[in-house]
Design a protein around this motif. Structure first.
Motif, PDB file in Angstrom:
ATOM      1  N   PRO A 196       1.017  -1.313  -0.076  1.00  0.00           N
ATOM      2  CA  PRO A 196      -0.515   0.073  -0.092  1.00  0.00           C
ATOM      3  C   PRO A 196       0.910   1.137   0.099  1.00  0.00           C
ATOM      4  O   PRO A 196       0.450   2.182  -0.758  1.00  0.00           O
ATOM      5  CB  PRO A 196      -0.596  -0.188   1.262  1.00  0.00           C
ATOM      6  N   LEU A 197       1.261   1.388   0.626  1.00  0.00           N
ATOM      7  CA  LEU A 197       2.847   2.215   1.331  1.00  0.00           C
ATOM      8  C   LEU A 197       3.434   3.067  -0.491  1.00  0.00           C
ATOM      9  O   LEU A 197       3.511   4.194  -0.658  1.00  0.00           O
ATOM     10  CB  LEU A 197       3.906   2.541   2.440  1.00  0.00           C
ATOM     11  N   ARG A 198       3.816   1.632  -1.114  1.00  0.00           N
ATOM     12  CA  ARG A 198       4.519   2.174  -1.866  1.00  0.00           C
ATOM     13  C   ARG A 198       3.508   2.470  -3.485  1.00  0.00           C
ATOM     14  O   ARG A 198       4.167   3.788  -4.684  1.00  0.00           O
ATOM     15  CB  ARG A 198       5.204   0.901  -3.025  1.00  0.00           C
ATOM     16  N   ASP A 199       2.433   1.871  -3.790  1.00  0.00           N
ATOM     17  CA  ASP A 199       1.892   1.842  -4.012  1.00  0.00           C
ATOM     18  C   ASP A 199       1.182   3.530  -4.555  1.00  0.00           C
ATOM     19  O   ASP A 199       0.667   4.811  -5.624  1.00  0.00           O
ATOM     20  CB  ASP A 199       0.184   1.255  -4.744  1.00  0.00           C
ATOM     21  N   ALA A 200       0.870   3.761  -2.956  1.00  0.00           N
ATOM     22  CA  ALA A 200       0.140   5.257  -2.500  1.00  0.00           C
ATOM     23  C   ALA A 200       1.018   6.598  -3.419  1.00  0.00           C
ATOM     24  O   ALA A 200       0.994   6.609  -3.305  1.00  0.00           O
ATOM     25  CB  ALA A 200       0.116   5.724  -1.002  1.00  0.00           C
ATOM     26  N   ILE A 201       3.122   5.915  -2.286  1.00  0.00           N
ATOM     27  CA  ILE A 201       3.427   6.950  -2.713  1.00  0.00           C
ATOM     28  C   ILE A 201       3.882   7.182  -4.138  1.00  0.00           C
ATOM     29  O   ILE A 201       4.088   8.097  -5.115  1.00  0.00           O
ATOM     30  CB  ILE A 201       5.211   6.704  -2.475  1.00  0.00           C
ATOM     31  N   ASN A 202       3.740   5.757  -5.429  1.00  0.00           N
ATOM     32  CA  ASN A 202       3.970   6.129  -6.704  1.00  0.00           C
ATOM     33  C   ASN A 202       2.510   6.812  -7.006  1.00  0.00           C
ATOM     34  O   ASN A 202       2.459   7.516  -8.402  1.00  0.00           O
ATOM     35  CB  ASN A 202       3.924   4.746  -7.161  1.00  0.00           C
ATOM     36  N   ALA A 203       1.715   6.687  -6.973  1.00  0.00           N
ATOM     37  CA  ALA A 203       0.102   7.093  -7.218  1.00  0.00           C
ATOM     38  C   ALA A 203       0.593   8.850  -7.089  1.00  0.00           C
ATOM     39  O   ALA A 203       0.074   9.473  -8.144  1.00  0.00           O
ATOM     40  CB  ALA A 203      -0.781   7.216  -7.019  1.00  0.00           C
ATOM     41  N   LEU A 204       1.141   9.337  -5.930  1.00  0.00           N
ATOM     42  CA  LEU A 204       1.049  10.912  -5.882  1.00  0.00           C
ATOM     43  C   LEU A 204       2.322  11.376  -6.743  1.00  0.00           C
ATOM     44  O   LEU A 204       2.441  12.982  -7.891  1.00  0.00           O
ATOM     45  CB  LEU A 204       1.743  10.930  -4.816  1.00  0.00           C
ATOM     46  N   LEU A 205       3.376  10.765  -6.880  1.00  0.00           N
ATOM     47  CA  LEU A 205       4.480  10.717  -7.730  1.00  0.00           C
ATOM     48  C   LEU A 205       3.436  10.856  -9.584  1.00  0.00           C
ATOM     49  O   LEU A 205       4.657  11.619 -10.521  1.00  0.00           O
ATOM     50  CB  LEU A 205       5.826  10.196  -8.393  1.00  0.00           C
ATOM     51  N   ALA A 206       2.686  10.771  -9.063  1.00  0.00           N
ATOM     52  CA  ALA A 206       2.229  10.114 -11.234  1.00  0.00           C
ATOM     53  C   ALA A 206       1.112  11.511 -11.362  1.00  0.00           C
ATOM     54  O   ALA A 206       0.753  11.735 -12.304  1.00  0.00           O
ATOM     55  CB  ALA A 206       1.377   9.063 -11.108  1.00  0.00           C
ATOM     56  N   GLY A 207       0.775  12.123  -9.959  1.00  0.00           N
ATOM     57  CA  GLY A 207       0.115  13.492 -10.173  1.00  0.00           C
ATOM     58  C   GLY A 207      -1.302  13.176 -10.099  1.00  0.00           C
ATOM     59  O   GLY A 207      -1.678  11.684  -9.817  1.00  0.00           O
ATOM     60  N   PRO A 208      -2.081  14.030 -10.118  1.00  0.00           N
ATOM     61  CA  PRO A 208      -3.642  14.150  -9.492  1.00  0.00           C
ATOM     62  C   PRO A 208      -3.813  13.777 -10.985  1.00  0.00           C
ATOM     63  O   PRO A 208      -4.050  13.849 -12.068  1.00  0.00           O
ATOM     64  CB  PRO A 208      -4.072  15.445 -10.055  1.00  0.00           C
ATOM     65  N   THR A 209      -5.244  12.651 -11.104  1.00  0.00           N
ATOM     66  CA  THR A 209      -6.505  12.462 -12.542  1.00  0.00           C
ATOM     67  C   THR A 209      -7.126  14.000 -12.671  1.00  0.00           C
ATOM     68  O   THR A 209      -7.162  14.540 -12.116  1.00  0.00           O
ATOM     69  CB  THR A 209      -7.407  11.723 -11.404  1.00  0.00           C
ATOM     70  N   ALA A 210      -7.626  13.304 -13.671  1.00  0.00           N
ATOM     71  CA  ALA A 210      -8.266  14.673 -14.513  1.00  0.00           C
ATOM     72  C   ALA A 210      -9.585  15.480 -13.528  1.00  0.00           C
ATOM     73  O   ALA A 210      -9.274  16.469 -13.430  1.00  0.00           O
ATOM     74  CB  ALA A 210      -9.100  14.050 -15.619  1.00  0.00           C
ATOM     75  N   SER A 211      -9.520  14.504 -12.767  1.00  0.00           N
ATOM     76  CA  SER A 211     -11.404  14.997 -12.084  1.00  0.00           C
ATOM     77  C   SER A 211     -10.005  15.561 -10.686  1.00  0.00           C
ATOM     78  O   SER A 211     -11.248  16.904 -10.302  1.00  0.00           O
ATOM     79  CB  SER A 211     -12.283  14.022 -11.743  1.00  0.00           C
ATOM     80  N   GLU A 212      -9.895  14.677 -10.296  1.00  0.00           N
ATOM     81  CA  GLU A 212      -8.825  15.799  -8.881  1.00  0.00           C
ATOM     82  C   GLU A 212      -8.117  17.256  -9.204  1.00  0.00           C
ATOM     83  O   GLU A 212      -8.193  18.151  -8.792  1.00  0.00           O
ATOM     84  CB  GLU A 212      -7.921  15.150  -8.781  1.00  0.00           C
ATOM     85  N   ALA A 213      -7.887  17.175 -10.710  1.00  0.00           N
ATOM     86  CA  ALA A 213      -7.702  18.586 -11.512  1.00  0.00           C
ATOM     87  C   ALA A 213      -8.086  20.060 -11.353  1.00  0.00           C
ATOM     88  O   ALA A 213      -8.016  20.521 -10.889  1.00  0.00           O
ATOM     89  CB  ALA A 213      -6.114  17.808 -12.674  1.00  0.00           C
ATOM     90  N   ALA A 214      -9.286  18.711 -11.881  1.00  0.00           N
ATOM     91  CA  ALA A 214     -10.399  20.108 -11.950  1.00  0.00           C
ATOM     92  C   ALA A 214     -11.325  20.364 -11.498  1.00  0.00           C
ATOM     93  O   ALA A 214     -11.365  21.727 -11.097  1.00  0.00           O
ATOM     94  CB  ALA A 214     -11.827  19.169 -12.599  1.00  0.00           C
TER      95      ALA A 214
END
Length: 282
Positions: A174-192
């Protein structure tokens, strides 16, 4: 005269003797060559029979077809054809009209059956898809957990604020996936919704471990170069610390860059990373 008679008798006797000799000779020759002559006569006879057979026409040429079926004339068919041409066959006309009426009024059950079968098939597919999708969603939910990622927003007056969003990550890491998702940036809906990431572009997570509530995170060298500057470095540290400490097993974060523990992110920044940081560090 007597002499003449004697001579004639001698001549006659000599001639007779000659004929007898010739006859005997011919008889002997005949006896000797009789088998050969017999074979020659037999061969000649067979040859004549063969030539005679060749001259005889085959029976199928000479014979005529006693039953000329192809020449038969169906008087009933001709009579029916004549009646059709004259239009004087009321029974045929009536049957044709009845057939036409039946064809026009005949329902089409086959098409309806095909449509019904198609509808049933589609319904079965839909019913099959629903449980499959439900099972897939259930399996995904069973293998993931919910956590919080920390992004940043900029208010109308230019103030940078933290904004946490929910994500599903794998239960296995979970921690590795969470940090990698954070590095990938926000989704389109989150950026909106105004979410932004201030982590240096190209930063990669190279290693991770947890010891006594401290998450040791090893980042690539891109982590120390932030395009926004010192403020960007402070934001990226906060994003990682808040994301990591969203897990109950993590209380603080120790940063490493290319496997090396440093006092500051870079020589030009004053952002201290020489010891583990927690949420109270900001």
């Amino acid at each position: 005269m007597k002499n003449d008679d004697k001579r004639k008798k001698k001549n006659t006797g000599a001639s007779l003797a000659v004929w007898i000799i010739i006859s005997l000779f011919l008889l002997i020759v005949f006896i000797v060559y009789a088998p050969k002559i017999k074979n020659n006569i037999k061969d000649a006879k067979e040859s004549l029979e063969t030539e005679e057979t060749d001259l005889i026409l085959p029976p199928e040429v000479l014979e005529t077809d006693p039953e000329p079926q192809s020449v038969k004339i169906d008087l009933h068919a001709r009579e029916a054809d004549s009646k059709k041409e004259d239009g004087t066959h009321p029974e045929t006309k009536e049957q044709t009209e009845n057939t036409a009426e039946v064809s026009e009024n005949k329902p089409e059950p086959e098409k309806n059956t095909v449509k019904t079968d198609s509808a049933k098939t589609e319904q079965k597919k839909t019913e099959t898809k629903k449980p499959a999708a439900e099972n897939k969603s259930a399996a995904k939910a069973a293998s993931t957990i919910k956590t919080q990622l920390c992004f940043m927003t900029v208010s109308s007056n230019g103030k940078i604020l933290r904004k946490q969003v929910s994500r599903q990550v794998s239960k296995d890491s979970p921690l590795r996936d969470a940090i990698n998702a954070l590095l990938a940036g926000p989704t389109a809906s989150e950026a909106a919704e105004g979410c932004q990431s201030f982590i240096s572009s190209g930063t990669k997570l190279k290693g991770i471990s947890i010891s006594n509530g401290v998450a040791i995170l090893n980042f690539s060298e891109e982590f120390e170069f932030n395009q926004i500057g010192i403020e960007g470095i402070r934001c990226q540290i906060q994003q990682i610390v808040y994301t990591a400490t969203a897990f109950p097993t993590v209380k603080s974060v120790q940063f490493l860059i290319e496997g090396e523990k440093r006092q500051f992110v870079s020589s030009e920044s004053s952002c201290y990373i020489g010891s583990p940081l927690n949420r109270n560090s900001f």
